[in-house]
Design a protein around this motif. Structure first.
Motif, PDB file in Angstrom:
ATOM      1  N   GLY A 146       2.619  -1.107   4.004  1.00  0.00           N
ATOM      2  CA  GLY A 146       2.611  -2.091   2.749  1.00  0.00           C
ATOM      3  C   GLY A 146       3.172  -2.311   1.939  1.00  0.00           C
ATOM      4  N   TYR A 147       3.323  -3.478   1.733  1.00  0.00           N
ATOM      5  CA  TYR A 147       3.539  -3.567  -0.779  1.00  0.00           C
ATOM      6  C   TYR A 147       2.507  -2.925  -1.339  1.00  0.00           C
ATOM      7  N   ALA A 148       3.183  -2.530  -1.611  1.00  0.00           N
ATOM      8  CA  ALA A 148       3.164  -1.503  -2.883  1.00  0.00           C
ATOM      9  C   ALA A 148       1.948  -3.363  -4.245  1.00  0.00           C
ATOM     10  N   ASP A 149       0.612  -2.674  -4.232  1.00  0.00           N
ATOM     11  CA  ASP A 149      -0.177  -2.917  -5.498  1.00  0.00           C
ATOM     12  C   ASP A 149      -0.005  -3.098  -6.999  1.00  0.00           C
ATOM     13  N   ILE A 150       1.645  -3.947  -6.931  1.00  0.00           N
ATOM     14  CA  ILE A 150       2.142  -4.133  -7.974  1.00  0.00           C
ATOM     15  C   ILE A 150       2.324  -5.168  -8.955  1.00  0.00           C
ATOM     16  N   ASP A 151       2.710  -5.807  -9.953  1.00  0.00           N
ATOM     17  CA  ASP A 151       2.996  -6.946  -9.797  1.00  0.00           C
ATOM     18  C   ASP A 151       3.945  -7.721 -10.260  1.00  0.00           C
ATOM     19  N   LEU A 152       4.884  -7.337 -10.409  1.00  0.00           N
ATOM     20  CA  LEU A 152       6.073  -7.423  -9.881  1.00  0.00           C
ATOM     21  C   LEU A 152       7.237  -7.187  -9.445  1.00  0.00           C
ATOM     22  N   CYS A 153       7.901  -7.416  -8.609  1.00  0.00           N
ATOM     23  CA  CYS A 153       9.476  -6.790  -8.149  1.00  0.00           C
ATOM     24  C   CYS A 153       8.469  -5.950  -6.477  1.00  0.00           C
ATOM     25  N   GLU A 154       7.550  -6.621  -5.844  1.00  0.00           N
ATOM     26  CA  GLU A 154       7.179  -5.938  -4.301  1.00  0.00           C
ATOM     27  C   GLU A 154       8.094  -6.201  -3.614  1.00  0.00           C
TER      28      GLU A 154
END
Length: 218
Positions: A146-154
């Motif tokens: 899935g999407y990486a658990d990051i706050d921006l630029c996922e």
């Protein structure tokens, strides 16, 4: 979705028109406006998830039962051919997922140029942003975690990883996305800002730091 009462009804109505058989899941990030009230009768399932675009999209994907996942931002209007376009693209087994061209809800010469630049660069570089209604085969999404658990630029991170397992389908049919951040900050300033964010992210700068300094406009 987060405080999108001005956009969410039109977004979900367009999805119902463009993909009448789709399972529509809305993940709210604890909105304080009327977003939930407007969204609930227009979707199959609405949940409140952990706030953050990547976390909310992962939460929605975990509930989905289909073989294809499509991620539509709350301020994006999909075309009437949405499902058919995705199905046609995925007839090619080499395609892992894809995106649509983009245009803005407000048409000005400057914004038209920006939309053309985004779509053209995306096609040439085989890249994409979340505003372009990303779609992906379920098995590819699961394989990538899935999407990486990051706050921006996922979205940048996800497309970069997805391209390692298959091709990116670049559909010429446009989605219509909100121009509010461009109008709020100015077209030239927003272009520079977005290039800085992406360049710093690809250079390894922390998404948390970028989020603090480049907050979204709503």
């Amino acid at each position: 979705m987060l405080n999108e009462e001005g956009a969410i009804a039109a977004t979900l109505d367009a999805i119902r028109t463009g993909a009448p058989n789709a399972e529509v899941i809305v993940v709210d990030g604890e909105s304080s406006d009327r977003s939930v009230d407007l969204a609930r009768p227009r979707c199959d399932r609405l949940i409140v998830g952990p706030r953050g675009r990547a976390r909310q999209m992962n939460a929605g994907a975990a509930l989905a039962s289909g073989d294809v996942l499509a991620f539509v931002h709350a301020d994006t209007i999909v075309p009437s051919t949405f499902a058919a376009d995705i199905e046609l693209a995925l007839d090619d087994s080499r395609i892992a997922g894809g995106r649509f061209d983009v245009t803005f809800d407000v048409r000005t010469p400057a914004l038209d140029v920006v939309a053309t630049m985004i779509s053209t660069r995306s096609r040439l570089m085989r890249s994409a942003t979340g505003d372009q209604a990303l779609f992906v085969r379920r098995e590819v999404f699961d394989r990538l975690g899935g999407y990486a658990d990051i706050d921006l630029c996922e979205d940048v991170d996800f497309i970069r990883r997805m391209r390692r397992v298959g091709r990116l389908g670049c559909l010429r049919t446009p989605v219509i996305t909100s121009s509010r951040r461009w109008r709020s900050h100015g077209v030239a300033r927003t272009v520079v800002r977005m290039w800085i964010v992406k360049s710093l992210f690809l250079a390894g700068v922390s998404p948390q730091w970028l989020k603090r300094h480049y907050a979204d406009t709503r």
